[in-house]
Design a protein around this motif. Structure first.
Motif, PDB file in Angstrom:
ATOM      1  N   ASP A   8     -24.897  32.569  34.124  1.00 26.12           N
ATOM      2  CA  ASP A   8     -25.150  33.281  35.086  1.00 26.12           C
ATOM      3  C   ASP A   8     -26.642  33.199  35.720  1.00 26.12           C
ATOM      4  O   ASP A   8     -26.918  33.043  36.903  1.00 26.12           O
ATOM      5  N   VAL A   9     -27.475  33.692  34.827  1.00 29.39           N
ATOM      6  CA  VAL A   9     -28.791  33.583  35.267  1.00 29.39           C
ATOM      7  C   VAL A   9     -29.819  32.471  34.207  1.00 29.39           C
ATOM      8  O   VAL A   9     -29.635  32.715  32.980  1.00 29.39           O
ATOM      9  N   VAL A  10     -30.724  31.879  34.899  1.00 29.98           N
ATOM     10  CA  VAL A  10     -31.804  31.161  34.230  1.00 29.98           C
ATOM     11  C   VAL A  10     -33.047  31.852  34.828  1.00 29.98           C
ATOM     12  O   VAL A  10     -33.350  31.614  35.895  1.00 29.98           O
ATOM     13  N   ILE A  11     -33.883  31.753  33.681  1.00 30.54           N
ATOM     14  CA  ILE A  11     -35.379  31.940  34.123  1.00 30.54           C
ATOM     15  C   ILE A  11     -36.087  30.671  33.815  1.00 30.54           C
ATOM     16  O   ILE A  11     -36.136  30.197  32.633  1.00 30.54           O
ATOM     17  N   LEU A  12     -36.780  30.026  34.529  1.00 31.23           N
ATOM     18  CA  LEU A  12     -37.698  29.120  34.514  1.00 31.23           C
ATOM     19  C   LEU A  12     -38.939  29.214  34.935  1.00 31.23           C
ATOM     20  O   LEU A  12     -39.281  29.981  35.723  1.00 31.23           O
ATOM     21  N   GLY A  41     -19.704  40.187  30.172  1.00 28.20           N
ATOM     22  CA  GLY A  41     -19.397  38.857  30.118  1.00 28.20           C
ATOM     23  C   GLY A  41     -20.630  38.076  30.797  1.00 28.20           C
ATOM     24  O   GLY A  41     -20.582  36.899  30.795  1.00 28.20           O
ATOM     25  N   PHE A  42     -21.902  38.785  30.890  1.00 29.88           N
ATOM     26  CA  PHE A  42     -23.009  38.054  31.433  1.00 29.88           C
ATOM     27  C   PHE A  42     -23.416  37.155  30.527  1.00 29.88           C
ATOM     28  O   PHE A  42     -23.537  36.938  29.232  1.00 29.88           O
ATOM     29  N   SER A  43     -24.140  36.002  31.180  1.00 29.99           N
ATOM     30  CA  SER A  43     -24.847  34.683  29.994  1.00 29.99           C
ATOM     31  C   SER A  43     -26.264  34.669  30.802  1.00 29.99           C
ATOM     32  O   SER A  43     -26.418  34.615  31.903  1.00 29.99           O
ATOM     33  N   PHE A  44     -26.959  34.000  29.937  1.00 27.90           N
ATOM     34  CA  PHE A  44     -28.219  34.034  30.184  1.00 27.90           C
ATOM     35  C   PHE A  44     -29.199  32.950  29.447  1.00 27.90           C
ATOM     36  O   PHE A  44     -28.689  32.672  28.239  1.00 27.90           O
ATOM     37  N   GLN A  45     -30.229  32.331  30.110  1.00 26.24           N
ATOM     38  CA  GLN A  45     -30.909  31.317  29.408  1.00 26.24           C
ATOM     39  C   GLN A  45     -32.632  31.719  29.808  1.00 26.24           C
ATOM     40  O   GLN A  45     -32.749  31.973  31.096  1.00 26.24           O
ATOM     41  N   THR A  46     -33.428  31.696  28.987  1.00 31.42           N
ATOM     42  CA  THR A  46     -34.876  31.746  29.270  1.00 31.42           C
ATOM     43  C   THR A  46     -35.715  31.000  28.618  1.00 31.42           C
ATOM     44  O   THR A  46     -35.056  30.136  27.549  1.00 31.42           O
ATOM     45  N   ALA A  91     -26.423  27.262  37.068  1.00 32.64           N
ATOM     46  CA  ALA A  91     -26.516  28.831  37.270  1.00 32.64           C
ATOM     47  C   ALA A  91     -26.249  29.544  38.622  1.00 32.64           C
ATOM     48  O   ALA A  91     -26.530  28.733  39.676  1.00 32.64           O
ATOM     49  N   LYS A  92     -25.597  30.550  38.190  1.00 28.16           N
ATOM     50  CA  LYS A  92     -25.225  31.321  39.547  1.00 28.16           C
ATOM     51  C   LYS A  92     -26.699  31.809  40.129  1.00 28.16           C
ATOM     52  O   LYS A  92     -26.762  32.209  41.420  1.00 28.16           O
ATOM     53  N   LEU A  93     -27.647  32.298  39.376  1.00 27.20           N
ATOM     54  CA  LEU A  93     -29.023  32.801  39.779  1.00 27.20           C
ATOM     55  C   LEU A  93     -30.198  31.966  38.942  1.00 27.20           C
ATOM     56  O   LEU A  93     -30.223  32.154  37.836  1.00 27.20           O
ATOM     57  N   THR A  94     -30.899  31.124  39.845  1.00 27.04           N
ATOM     58  CA  THR A  94     -32.120  30.523  39.407  1.00 27.04           C
ATOM     59  C   THR A  94     -33.402  31.031  39.572  1.00 27.04           C
ATOM     60  O   THR A  94     -33.760  31.224  40.783  1.00 27.04           O
ATOM     61  N   ASN A 117     -25.209  49.589  27.948  1.00 27.30           N
ATOM     62  CA  ASN A 117     -23.927  49.331  27.412  1.00 27.30           C
ATOM     63  C   ASN A 117     -23.007  47.927  27.631  1.00 27.30           C
ATOM     64  O   ASN A 117     -21.956  47.935  27.864  1.00 27.30           O
ATOM     65  N   ILE A 118     -23.981  47.080  27.911  1.00 24.48           N
ATOM     66  CA  ILE A 118     -23.280  45.746  28.474  1.00 24.48           C
ATOM     67  C   ILE A 118     -23.319  44.794  27.524  1.00 24.48           C
ATOM     68  O   ILE A 118     -24.215  44.596  26.864  1.00 24.48           O
ATOM     69  N   LYS A 119     -22.051  44.265  27.423  1.00 27.85           N
ATOM     70  CA  LYS A 119     -21.753  43.307  26.388  1.00 27.85           C
ATOM     71  C   LYS A 119     -21.773  41.716  26.986  1.00 27.85           C
ATOM     72  O   LYS A 119     -20.620  41.457  27.611  1.00 27.85           O
ATOM     73  N   GLY A 120     -22.523  40.810  26.926  1.00 24.85           N
ATOM     74  CA  GLY A 120     -22.669  39.651  27.496  1.00 24.85           C
ATOM     75  C   GLY A 120     -21.687  38.790  26.612  1.00 24.85           C
ATOM     76  O   GLY A 120     -21.523  38.763  25.511  1.00 24.85           O
TER      77      GLY A 120
END
Length: 468
Positions: free
Chosen positions: A323-327, A229-234, A362-365, A255-258
């Protein structure tokens, strides 16, 4: 019936544009866009003055805007991002009024709520039919998503679609429908799609960049967020793309399915979708041509509007489920405030774009940046411009260590237990200044050349003019 008019000049006349009005543009063709310059030249030829330009972004290719500013054709400018060429002129103080900088979420919000009503919207459409059903996915100038243009089309008083690929009615796979469009103009070329490429588009081979990418991936791994269920932006920088590659390898190994990847979409996020790391990509703009092809061919790659992406006044936006964004950052201060509007000398060379929107949601920036750049520390006591407030930034990753915002003691504990090199941000600043020396204070002028409008509508900082 059709809405085709004979020329761009005729469309401007028919739109009823007058002195003092506000017009809008979107930026999906990025540095390959021809439309802003074409439209502004026609407006200048018609003798119109005192126009406010509301553009989701302005790039270096839009340097001709400077002459229209100096000639008073353009007297107001509203953007989410500004490239360095126009930015340097604005920094010198050529406009009487400050530029209003918004975020990618704040701009559609202000259009939709009537704070910045658009008189005439000009939509650069790589394909359109005669009634204005249009798309960015097809044609010789295909740029992919038209996500930033939706609010303009839906809320402007008049809408002009400009295309270089007119097709038979109806264009079935349209993004923006004819119900919003007043006029359609066919021109030789609306832009160069190779100019949409953002960032390096290639994974860095620089050891510093690879080390930062490795640390960034380990922060995600040990954050507690990397699970089904993980979500991500970069972004599209070399280190960010390396982090995406490392993250893909880790997700496949574990084997993680985002659930979804988001934002400006690169080919590396497309690779993650096709490898099964995510169920979907949510695309407000394409950063390279592989992303354009994926949006066209893969139903799991969805075009979304800028409001859906990040507006603070919609009932929900995708950033709120991130969940997570890399900036990135040009500067970050010891209170974790981030500057992406100016360089270290105070010259405008960027803007928030979706920076502050995703940081808020995001939960983690995570900010990923080299500790020094151009012989200057990126960690400073006080940034020259607050683009993103420090209370929405969780962690800074550099090649010399990882600094965690004191507001996130839970995260700091997790990273220390994983034996990652966690250091105080003040220590990172000291390390950098031992390499670069203590920088001189940057002296700015007294004239406000830019207002930084946060996504909630408040002015969180101003940008002053530079001194020669």
């Amino acid at each position: 019936m059709n809405k085709i008019v004979s020329s761009l000049k005729e469309a401007v006349k028919l739109s009823g544009l007058k002195d003092g009005m506000r017009i809008s543009f979107h930026h999906h063709l990025r540095n390959g866009d021809y439309v802003i310059n074409m439209v502004m030249d026609e407006i200048a030829d018609l003798g119109l003055k005192d126009i406010t330009v509301n553009a989701s972004s302005v790039f270096d290719t839009h340097a001709p805007l400077v002459k229209h500013i100096k000639n008073k054709v353009v007297t107001g400018l509203e953007v989410n991002y500004m490239g360095a060429v126009v930015g340097r002129e604005i920094s010198s103080g050529i406009m009487d009024k400050p530029v209003n900088f918004r975020s990618h979420g704040g701009r559609p919000s202000d259009i939709e709520t009537g704070k910045t009503p658009i008189d005439v919207a000009f939509i650069a459409a790589p394909t359109s039919d005669c009634m204005g059903n249009c798309s960015g996915k097809y044609g010789k100038s295909a740029c992919g998503s038209l996500g930033y243009a939706f609010a303009d089309a839906m809320y402007a008083d008049k809408v002009v679609v400009i295309t270089d690929n007119l097709v038979d009615y109806p264009l079935s796979d349209f993004s923006i429908s004819e119900t919003y469009v007043d006029y359609v103009v066919c021109v030789d070329k609306i832009g160069d799609p190779s100019g949409i490429v953002s960032g390096t588009t290639k994974i860095t081979k620089d050891p510093v960049g690879l080390m930062m990418a490795s640390y960034a991936t380990k922060v995600i791994q040990h954050s507690g967020l990397l699970k089904d269920g993980f979500s991500f932006q970069t972004g599209a920088g070399g280190a960010s793309l390396a982090a995406a590659k490392y993250l893909k390898d880790l997700m496949l190994k574990e084997n993680i399915k985002g659930s979804f990847g988001m934002g400006g979409i690169t080919g590396y996020l497309v690779d993650m979708l096709e490898a099964g790391c995510f169920k979907a990509l949510m695309d407000v703009q394409c950063f390279d041509l592989k992303a354009v092809q994926s949006l066209r061919d893969n139903p799991a790659h969805r075009e979304v509007t800028a409001s859906h992406y990040a507006s603070p006044t919609t009932k929900s936006a995708i950033v709120d489920s991130l969940d997570v964004v890399i900036l990135g950052a040009t500067q970050i201060d010891t209170n974790f405030n981030v500057n992406v509007h100016t360089d270290s000398n105070g010259y405008i060379m960027g803007g928030s774009g979706g920076h502050s929107d995703t940081a808020a949601g995001a939960k983690l920036t995570m900010i990923v940046a080299p500790l020094t750049r151009a012989r200057l520390s990126i960690v400073v006591d006080k940034v020259l411009c607050v683009s993103t407030p420090g209370n929405t930034v969780d962690v800074l990753v550099t090649q010399r260590g990882i600094a965690v915002n004191p507001l996130r003691q839970d995260l700091k504990t997790r990273l220390e237990e994983a034996n990652l090199p966690v250091v105080d941000i003040h220590e990172l600043k000291n390390i950098a200044e031992k390499i670069t020396g203590v920088p001189k204070n940057v002296v700015m002028g007294d004239k406000v050349v830019g207002n930084v409008i946060y996504r909630d509508g408040t002015i969180i900082d101003t940008i002053k003019n530079t001194l020669k």
